[in-house]
Write a protein that holds these residues in place. Structure first.
Motif, PDB file in Angstrom:
ATOM      1  N   ASP A 170     103.091  42.396   0.435  1.00  0.00           N
ATOM      2  CA  ASP A 170     103.095  41.222   1.306  1.00  0.00           C
ATOM      3  C   ASP A 170     104.487  41.153   1.915  1.00  0.00           C
ATOM      4  O   ASP A 170     105.458  40.774   1.255  1.00  0.00           O
ATOM      5  CB  ASP A 170     102.779  39.965   0.499  1.00  0.00           C
ATOM      6  CG  ASP A 170     102.780  38.704   1.357  1.00  0.00           C
ATOM      7  OD1 ASP A 170     103.259  38.740   2.516  1.00  0.00           O
ATOM      8  OD2 ASP A 170     102.299  37.671   0.856  1.00  0.00           O
ATOM      9  N   ARG A 171     104.590  41.530   3.182  1.00  0.00           N
ATOM     10  CA  ARG A 171     105.902  41.623   3.840  1.00  0.00           C
ATOM     11  C   ARG A 171     106.576  40.269   4.016  1.00  0.00           C
ATOM     12  O   ARG A 171     107.770  40.217   4.279  1.00  0.00           O
ATOM     13  CB  ARG A 171     105.753  42.350   5.169  1.00  0.00           C
ATOM     14  CG  ARG A 171     105.355  43.820   4.979  1.00  0.00           C
ATOM     15  CD  ARG A 171     105.221  44.539   6.282  1.00  0.00           C
ATOM     16  NE  ARG A 171     104.019  44.107   6.982  1.00  0.00           N
ATOM     17  CZ  ARG A 171     103.146  44.919   7.547  1.00  0.00           C
ATOM     18  NH1 ARG A 171     103.335  46.213   7.517  1.00  0.00           N
ATOM     19  NH2 ARG A 171     102.087  44.456   8.159  1.00  0.00           N
ATOM     20  N   THR A 172     105.831  39.153   3.847  1.00  0.00           N
ATOM     21  CA  THR A 172     106.482  37.846   3.909  1.00  0.00           C
ATOM     22  C   THR A 172     107.228  37.555   2.612  1.00  0.00           C
ATOM     23  O   THR A 172     108.103  36.697   2.569  1.00  0.00           O
ATOM     24  CB  THR A 172     105.472  36.698   4.167  1.00  0.00           C
ATOM     25  OG1 THR A 172     104.563  36.606   3.070  1.00  0.00           O
ATOM     26  CG2 THR A 172     104.714  36.932   5.463  1.00  0.00           C
ATOM     27  N   GLY A 198      97.470  42.235   8.645  1.00  0.00           N
ATOM     28  CA  GLY A 198      98.469  41.274   9.116  1.00  0.00           C
ATOM     29  C   GLY A 198      99.797  41.510   8.424  1.00  0.00           C
ATOM     30  O   GLY A 198     100.354  42.598   8.506  1.00  0.00           O
ATOM     31  N   ASN A 199     100.301  40.487   7.724  1.00  0.00           N
ATOM     32  CA  ASN A 199     101.565  40.617   6.989  1.00  0.00           C
ATOM     33  C   ASN A 199     101.422  41.404   5.690  1.00  0.00           C
ATOM     34  O   ASN A 199     102.407  41.692   5.025  1.00  0.00           O
ATOM     35  CB  ASN A 199     102.149  39.238   6.664  1.00  0.00           C
ATOM     36  CG  ASN A 199     102.680  38.549   7.891  1.00  0.00           C
ATOM     37  OD1 ASN A 199     103.244  39.179   8.766  1.00  0.00           O
ATOM     38  ND2 ASN A 199     102.475  37.247   7.963  1.00  0.00           N
ATOM     39  N   VAL A 200     100.204  41.711   5.328  1.00  0.00           N
ATOM     40  CA  VAL A 200      99.915  42.414   4.077  1.00  0.00           C
ATOM     41  C   VAL A 200      99.428  43.825   4.382  1.00  0.00           C
ATOM     42  O   VAL A 200      98.719  44.044   5.360  1.00  0.00           O
ATOM     43  CB  VAL A 200      98.845  41.644   3.263  1.00  0.00           C
ATOM     44  CG1 VAL A 200      98.427  42.409   2.024  1.00  0.00           C
ATOM     45  CG2 VAL A 200      99.353  40.253   2.903  1.00  0.00           C
ATOM     46  N   THR A 201      99.834  44.777   3.538  1.00  0.00           N
ATOM     47  CA  THR A 201      99.305  46.127   3.623  1.00  0.00           C
ATOM     48  C   THR A 201      98.711  46.517   2.278  1.00  0.00           C
ATOM     49  O   THR A 201      99.147  46.024   1.230  1.00  0.00           O
ATOM     50  CB  THR A 201     100.377  47.166   4.009  1.00  0.00           C
ATOM     51  OG1 THR A 201     101.387  47.188   2.999  1.00  0.00           O
ATOM     52  CG2 THR A 201     100.988  46.859   5.365  1.00  0.00           C
ATOM     53  N   GLU A 211      96.093  48.020   7.173  1.00  0.00           N
ATOM     54  CA  GLU A 211      96.880  46.888   7.680  1.00  0.00           C
ATOM     55  C   GLU A 211      96.053  45.613   7.628  1.00  0.00           C
ATOM     56  O   GLU A 211      94.902  45.585   8.050  1.00  0.00           O
ATOM     57  CB  GLU A 211      97.307  47.153   9.131  1.00  0.00           C
ATOM     58  CG  GLU A 211      98.259  48.311   9.294  1.00  0.00           C
ATOM     59  CD  GLU A 211      99.691  47.985   8.871  1.00  0.00           C
ATOM     60  OE1 GLU A 211     100.041  46.785   8.780  1.00  0.00           O
ATOM     61  OE2 GLU A 211     100.439  48.949   8.634  1.00  0.00           O
TER      62      GLU A 211
END
Length: 99
Positions: free
Chosen positions: A77-79, A54-57, A52
């Motif tokens: 990148d979940r954004t 942040g917004n990236v895995t 993990e």
């Protein structure tokens, strides 16, 4: 920005890694695939494990071939999207060649 992980995709005599020194200098975890045979401590990442960021895995993918312990990282990148964005292959896939 804080560095959480330093990942070496493989152990091999074709390169010199400063990964351990960078991890030590930043307080990050030094990560390699769980099957790596090394005489020093590291986080033993398993196939399918998610790092993990942040917004990236970064999902660990065991990709043996160039070396038995080689890994690649599937980055999402979940954004941007719930789907993976790209893969970091280390020394497995290269333009016009395979390791």
């Amino acid at each position: 920005m804080r560095i959480l992980y330093v990942v070496d995709t493989h152990i091999h005599a074709d390169h010199i890694s400063a990964g351990r020194a960078l991890a030590e200098a930043t307080g990050a975890e030094y990560v390699m695939f769980e099957g790596a045979e090394a005489g020093f401590p590291f986080r033993r990442a398993k196939d399918g494990e998610v790092l993990e960021l942040g917004n990236v895995t970064a999902t660990v993918m065991h990709t043996p071939g160039h070396t038995p312990e080689h890994l690649s990282l599937l980055v999402t990148d979940r954004t941007r999207s719930p789907e993976p964005w790209f893969v970091l292959t280390g020394h497995t896939l290269m333009v016009g060649d395979l390791g």
